[in-house]
Motif scaffolding. Structure first.
Motif, short mmCIF file in Angstrom:
data_model
loop_
_atom_site.label_atom_id
_atom_site.label_comp_id
_atom_site.label_asym_id
_atom_site.label_seq_id
_atom_site.Cartn_x
_atom_site.Cartn_y
_atom_site.Cartn_z
N LEU A 75 0.83 -1.21 0.00
CA LEU A 75 0.00 0.00 0.00
C LEU A 75 0.87 1.26 0.00
N SER A 76 1.94 1.25 0.81
CA SER A 76 2.84 2.40 0.89
C SER A 76 3.53 2.67 -0.44
N ILE A 77 4.01 1.60 -1.06
CA ILE A 77 4.69 1.73 -2.35
C ILE A 77 3.72 2.28 -3.40
N THR A 78 2.50 1.75 -3.42
CA THR A 78 1.50 2.21 -4.38
C THR A 78 1.21 3.70 -4.22
N TYR A 79 1.06 4.12 -2.96
CA TYR A 79 0.77 5.54 -2.69
C TYR A 79 1.94 6.42 -3.11
N ALA A 80 3.13 6.05 -2.69
CA ALA A 80 4.31 6.87 -2.97
C ALA A 80 4.63 6.93 -4.46
N THR A 89 12.75 7.75 -0.68
CA THR A 89 11.93 7.98 0.51
C THR A 89 10.99 6.81 0.81
N PHE A 90 10.96 5.80 -0.07
CA PHE A 90 10.08 4.66 0.21
C PHE A 90 10.63 3.33 -0.31
N GLY A 91 11.76 3.36 -0.99
CA GLY A 91 12.29 2.17 -1.66
C GLY A 91 12.53 0.97 -0.76
N GLU A 92 12.82 1.23 0.53
CA GLU A 92 13.10 0.10 1.42
C GLU A 92 11.90 -0.83 1.55
N PHE A 187 14.02 -0.42 14.14
CA PHE A 187 13.70 0.73 14.99
C PHE A 187 14.54 1.94 14.58
N GLY A 188 15.83 1.73 14.39
CA GLY A 188 16.72 2.82 13.99
C GLY A 188 16.37 3.37 12.62
N GLY A 189 16.02 2.48 11.70
CA GLY A 189 15.62 2.91 10.37
C GLY A 189 14.34 3.74 10.42
N GLY A 190 13.45 3.37 11.34
CA GLY A 190 12.21 4.14 11.50
C GLY A 190 12.47 5.55 11.97
N ILE A 194 11.62 8.97 9.85
CA ILE A 194 10.82 10.10 10.35
C ILE A 194 11.50 11.41 9.98
N PHE A 195 12.82 11.46 10.16
CA PHE A 195 13.57 12.67 9.81
C PHE A 195 13.49 12.97 8.32
N THR A 196 13.71 11.94 7.50
CA THR A 196 13.71 12.17 6.05
C THR A 196 12.32 12.55 5.55
N THR A 197 11.28 12.02 6.19
CA THR A 197 9.91 12.37 5.80
C THR A 197 9.62 13.83 6.13
N LEU A 198 10.05 14.26 7.31
CA LEU A 198 9.89 15.65 7.69
C LEU A 198 10.62 16.58 6.74
N ARG A 199 11.79 16.15 6.29
CA ARG A 199 12.64 17.01 5.46
C ARG A 199 12.26 16.99 3.98
N GLU A 200 11.89 15.83 3.46
CA GLU A 200 11.71 15.71 2.02
C GLU A 200 10.27 15.51 1.55
N VAL A 201 9.49 14.76 2.32
CA VAL A 201 8.15 14.41 1.86
C VAL A 201 7.09 15.36 2.38
N GLN A 202 7.16 15.69 3.66
CA GLN A 202 6.22 16.61 4.29
C GLN A 202 4.77 16.19 4.05
N ASP A 203 4.52 14.91 4.26
CA ASP A 203 3.17 14.35 4.08
C ASP A 203 2.72 13.82 5.44
N PRO A 204 1.70 14.42 6.07
CA PRO A 204 1.29 14.00 7.41
C PRO A 204 0.83 12.55 7.48
N LEU A 205 0.23 12.04 6.40
CA LEU A 205 -0.20 10.64 6.39
C LEU A 205 1.00 9.70 6.49
N VAL A 206 2.02 9.99 5.70
CA VAL A 206 3.23 9.17 5.70
C VAL A 206 3.97 9.32 7.03
N LEU A 207 4.08 10.54 7.52
CA LEU A 207 4.78 10.80 8.77
C LEU A 207 4.12 10.07 9.93
N GLY A 208 2.80 10.16 10.01
CA GLY A 208 2.08 9.50 11.09
C GLY A 208 2.30 7.99 11.07
#
Length: 250
Positions: A75-80, A89-92, A187-190, A194-208
């Protein structure tokens, strides 16, 4: 935040040597972290795979949790992808899909004696995933109006993917064959994501979603540390009881 670009920041830092540009420094850190997450995703579940393979045992691994995690990644890959987000920002999630397929195949083979074996089950899973992605990532297949709904479904999937594992650990007071290395990396990757999402994506759905997933991953890491060694103790106790029962029958 202004829309600074990678090209602009590359020039600022590597050509102009302007290390006082905070936005460019944070973007550089974000890009490095994203690449690190992608590279880490290639190997971070490998310790879990090796633990199961070495012991020929998937005790403590929730197939349900893995299956739902796999769905949340799809679902995440489809959305991104359909929102033209940078692959970094989502390849992993793509690598997690294939690792989850393999681990599910291991557990089904070793603990449930499923036919076809690990590689047979993995092949079927990979083909199904490829077919699904072929449709879901095709332009126009998923209506643009449905994309936010897909991402909103990821959050409950994350909860459902972790809740059975957390409950199973709590109930057994053991984490079985769960790999500490894999879950600490998770856990560390998460946190990094969070940091990369805040910096590059700025999408509240993804960040949450990343905040929720990282919190639940942290709980599992805490459980592994809390119940460390309990699995071995339980196994020894079970073997001892089995020996006693055999002696009584004699």
């Amino acid at each position: 935040m202004s829309n600074v670009t990678v090209e602009y920041c590359t020039r600022e830092i590597l050509t102009e040597f302007n290390f006082n540009n905070v936005q460019c420094i944070s973007l550089l850190i974000s890009k490095v972290l994203s690449i690190g997450i992608l590279l880490g995703a290639l190997v971070y579940k490998l310790p879990q795979v090796l633990v199961i393979q070495r012991k020929r045992d998937g005790t403590g691994i929730s197939v349900l949790s893995l299956a739902i995690e796999l769905l949340s990644c799809v679902l995440s890959i489809t959305y991104a992808w359909n929102n033209n987000k940078p692959f970094t920002t989502f390849g992993e999630s793509l690598f997690v899909v294939f690792f989850d397929i393999f681990i599910i195949a291991q557990v089904l083979t070793y603990n449930y004696r499923a036919p076809l074996g690990i590689w047979g089950l993995t092949s079927i899973g990979v083909v199904l995933a490829a077919v699904a992605f072929n449709f879901l990532l095709s332009p126009g297949f998923v209506p643009a109006s449905s994309l936010p709904t897909l991402q909103m479904l990821v959050a409950p999937c994350v909860i459902l993917s972790r809740a059975p594992q957390i409950y199973s650990n709590y109930k057994a007071r053991s984490t079985g064959q769960l790999s500490l290395i894999t879950w600490v990396a998770n856990f560390g990757g998460g946190l990094a994501r969070i940091f990369t999402t805040l910096r590059e994506v700025q999408d509240p759905l993804v960040l949450g979603t990343f905040i929720l997933a990282t919190t639940l991953n942290g709980i599992i890491v805490a459980q592994i540390l809390m119940y460390w060694g309990n699995g071995n103790s339980a196994a020894k106790s079970t073997n001892a009881n089995n020996k006693k029962n055999k002696q009584k029958k004699k």
